[in-house]
Design a protein around this motif. Sequence first.
Motif, short mmCIF file in Angstrom:
data_model
loop_
_atom_site.label_atom_id
_atom_site.label_comp_id
_atom_site.label_asym_id
_atom_site.label_seq_id
_atom_site.Cartn_x
_atom_site.Cartn_y
_atom_site.Cartn_z
N ASP A 127 0.83 -1.22 0.00
CA ASP A 127 0.00 0.00 0.00
C ASP A 127 0.86 1.25 0.00
O ASP A 127 0.40 2.33 -0.38
CB ASP A 127 -0.93 0.02 1.22
CG ASP A 127 -2.03 -1.02 1.10
OD1 ASP A 127 -2.35 -1.45 -0.03
OD2 ASP A 127 -2.57 -1.41 2.15
N ASP A 128 2.11 1.14 0.45
CA ASP A 128 3.04 2.28 0.50
C ASP A 128 3.90 2.39 -0.75
O ASP A 128 4.91 3.08 -0.75
CB ASP A 128 3.96 2.17 1.72
CG ASP A 128 3.18 2.24 3.01
OD1 ASP A 128 2.13 2.89 3.04
OD2 ASP A 128 3.64 1.63 4.00
N ASP A 129 3.55 1.66 -1.81
CA ASP A 129 4.25 1.70 -3.09
C ASP A 129 5.65 1.10 -3.05
O ASP A 129 6.46 1.38 -3.93
CB ASP A 129 4.30 3.11 -3.69
CG ASP A 129 2.93 3.57 -4.17
OD1 ASP A 129 2.14 2.71 -4.61
OD2 ASP A 129 2.66 4.78 -4.11
N GLU A 130 5.96 0.30 -2.03
CA GLU A 130 7.19 -0.48 -2.11
C GLU A 130 6.94 -1.56 -3.14
O GLU A 130 5.81 -1.97 -3.38
CB GLU A 130 7.54 -1.11 -0.76
CG GLU A 130 8.12 -0.15 0.22
CD GLU A 130 8.55 -0.86 1.49
OE1 GLU A 130 9.73 -1.28 1.55
OE2 GLU A 130 7.71 -1.00 2.38
N LEU A 131 8.00 -2.04 -3.74
CA LEU A 131 7.88 -2.93 -4.89
C LEU A 131 8.82 -4.12 -4.75
O LEU A 131 9.99 -3.96 -4.42
CB LEU A 131 8.23 -2.13 -6.15
CG LEU A 131 8.47 -2.86 -7.45
CD1 LEU A 131 7.19 -3.52 -7.94
CD2 LEU A 131 9.00 -1.89 -8.50
N ILE A 132 8.28 -5.30 -5.01
CA ILE A 132 9.12 -6.48 -5.20
C ILE A 132 8.88 -6.96 -6.62
O ILE A 132 7.74 -7.14 -7.05
CB ILE A 132 8.81 -7.61 -4.20
CG1 ILE A 132 9.33 -7.23 -2.81
CG2 ILE A 132 9.45 -8.93 -4.66
CD1 ILE A 132 9.14 -8.29 -1.75
N THR A 133 9.96 -7.11 -7.36
CA THR A 133 9.91 -7.61 -8.73
C THR A 133 10.47 -9.03 -8.74
O THR A 133 11.58 -9.25 -8.26
CB THR A 133 10.73 -6.73 -9.68
OG1 THR A 133 10.25 -5.38 -9.60
CG2 THR A 133 10.64 -7.23 -11.11
N ILE A 134 9.69 -9.95 -9.27
CA ILE A 134 10.15 -11.33 -9.45
C ILE A 134 10.34 -11.54 -10.94
O ILE A 134 9.41 -11.33 -11.72
CB ILE A 134 9.14 -12.35 -8.89
CG1 ILE A 134 8.91 -12.14 -7.40
CG2 ILE A 134 9.61 -13.78 -9.19
CD1 ILE A 134 7.81 -13.03 -6.81
N GLU A 135 11.55 -11.94 -11.32
CA GLU A 135 11.82 -12.30 -12.72
C GLU A 135 12.00 -13.80 -12.79
O GLU A 135 12.83 -14.37 -12.08
CB GLU A 135 13.08 -11.59 -13.22
CG GLU A 135 12.94 -10.09 -13.28
CD GLU A 135 14.19 -9.38 -13.74
OE1 GLU A 135 14.10 -8.18 -14.04
OE2 GLU A 135 15.28 -10.01 -13.80
N ARG A 136 11.18 -14.45 -13.63
CA ARG A 136 11.30 -15.89 -13.85
C ARG A 136 11.81 -16.09 -15.28
O ARG A 136 11.18 -15.69 -16.25
CB ARG A 136 9.96 -16.59 -13.67
CG ARG A 136 10.07 -18.11 -13.89
CD ARG A 136 8.77 -18.83 -13.61
NE ARG A 136 7.73 -18.31 -14.49
CZ ARG A 136 6.43 -18.42 -14.25
NH1 ARG A 136 5.99 -18.99 -13.15
NH2 ARG A 136 5.55 -17.92 -15.11
N TRP A 137 12.99 -16.69 -15.37
CA TRP A 137 13.66 -16.88 -16.65
C TRP A 137 13.23 -18.18 -17.31
O TRP A 137 12.64 -19.05 -16.66
CB TRP A 137 15.17 -16.82 -16.44
CG TRP A 137 15.57 -15.48 -15.90
CD1 TRP A 137 15.65 -15.10 -14.59
CD2 TRP A 137 15.87 -14.31 -16.66
NE1 TRP A 137 15.99 -13.77 -14.49
CE2 TRP A 137 16.14 -13.26 -15.74
CE3 TRP A 137 15.95 -14.04 -18.02
CZ2 TRP A 137 16.47 -11.98 -16.14
CZ3 TRP A 137 16.29 -12.76 -18.42
CH2 TRP A 137 16.54 -11.75 -17.50
N ASP A 138 13.57 -18.34 -18.58
CA ASP A 138 13.19 -19.55 -19.34
C ASP A 138 13.66 -20.85 -18.69
O ASP A 138 13.01 -21.87 -18.84
CB ASP A 138 13.77 -19.47 -20.76
CG ASP A 138 12.72 -19.05 -21.77
OD1 ASP A 138 11.55 -18.82 -21.38
OD2 ASP A 138 13.07 -18.93 -22.96
N ASP A 139 14.78 -20.82 -17.99
CA ASP A 139 15.29 -22.03 -17.34
C ASP A 139 14.65 -22.25 -15.97
O ASP A 139 15.11 -23.10 -15.19
CB ASP A 139 16.82 -21.99 -17.24
CG ASP A 139 17.32 -20.87 -16.33
OD1 ASP A 139 16.50 -20.10 -15.76
OD2 ASP A 139 18.56 -20.76 -16.19
#
Length: 160
Positions: A127-139
Amino acid sequence: MFGTNSNTNDLNRLKVGSTFKLYNTSWEVTEIGEYNWRMENSSTEYVIRSSDREAYLEVELHKGELELTFSEQISIETPILESAIETKQLLFDNKLFELEERYSGDYKNLTFHTSRENLDCFLFYTDDDELITIERWDDNSFEVFLGEELKSKKIKNIKL
């Protein structure tokens, strides 16, 4: 949360060796990569280093507005990441992050001229605009980043 100012042109032209100040810290660009999001847009990712930290500054021009994200890599176990993608929620550091955006695309490191790699990208916000980005690669490997969206005026003393 996003915005533009006189930094816009400079932030699109950073190169390896460029420097700037952010959060009262001096940063230097050490690598440059490009994401192609397959929606007629792309973003540039700068790997940046201070004297004791490595971080990432992602710059995207979207609908005429400059969107900036500052993040640092964190470690979360794979089963937790897989569950978060499925349930659209992630509890981290006693904060609830909820999935708001998902993109598919590819990435190429422009500094080392790597071949393009496919990935899915999941953006979870508090709600405070903190961000977690998860990148899932082809492998099926994962990379995870904790960060925030920035206004370009927070970045000072850009030296190309």
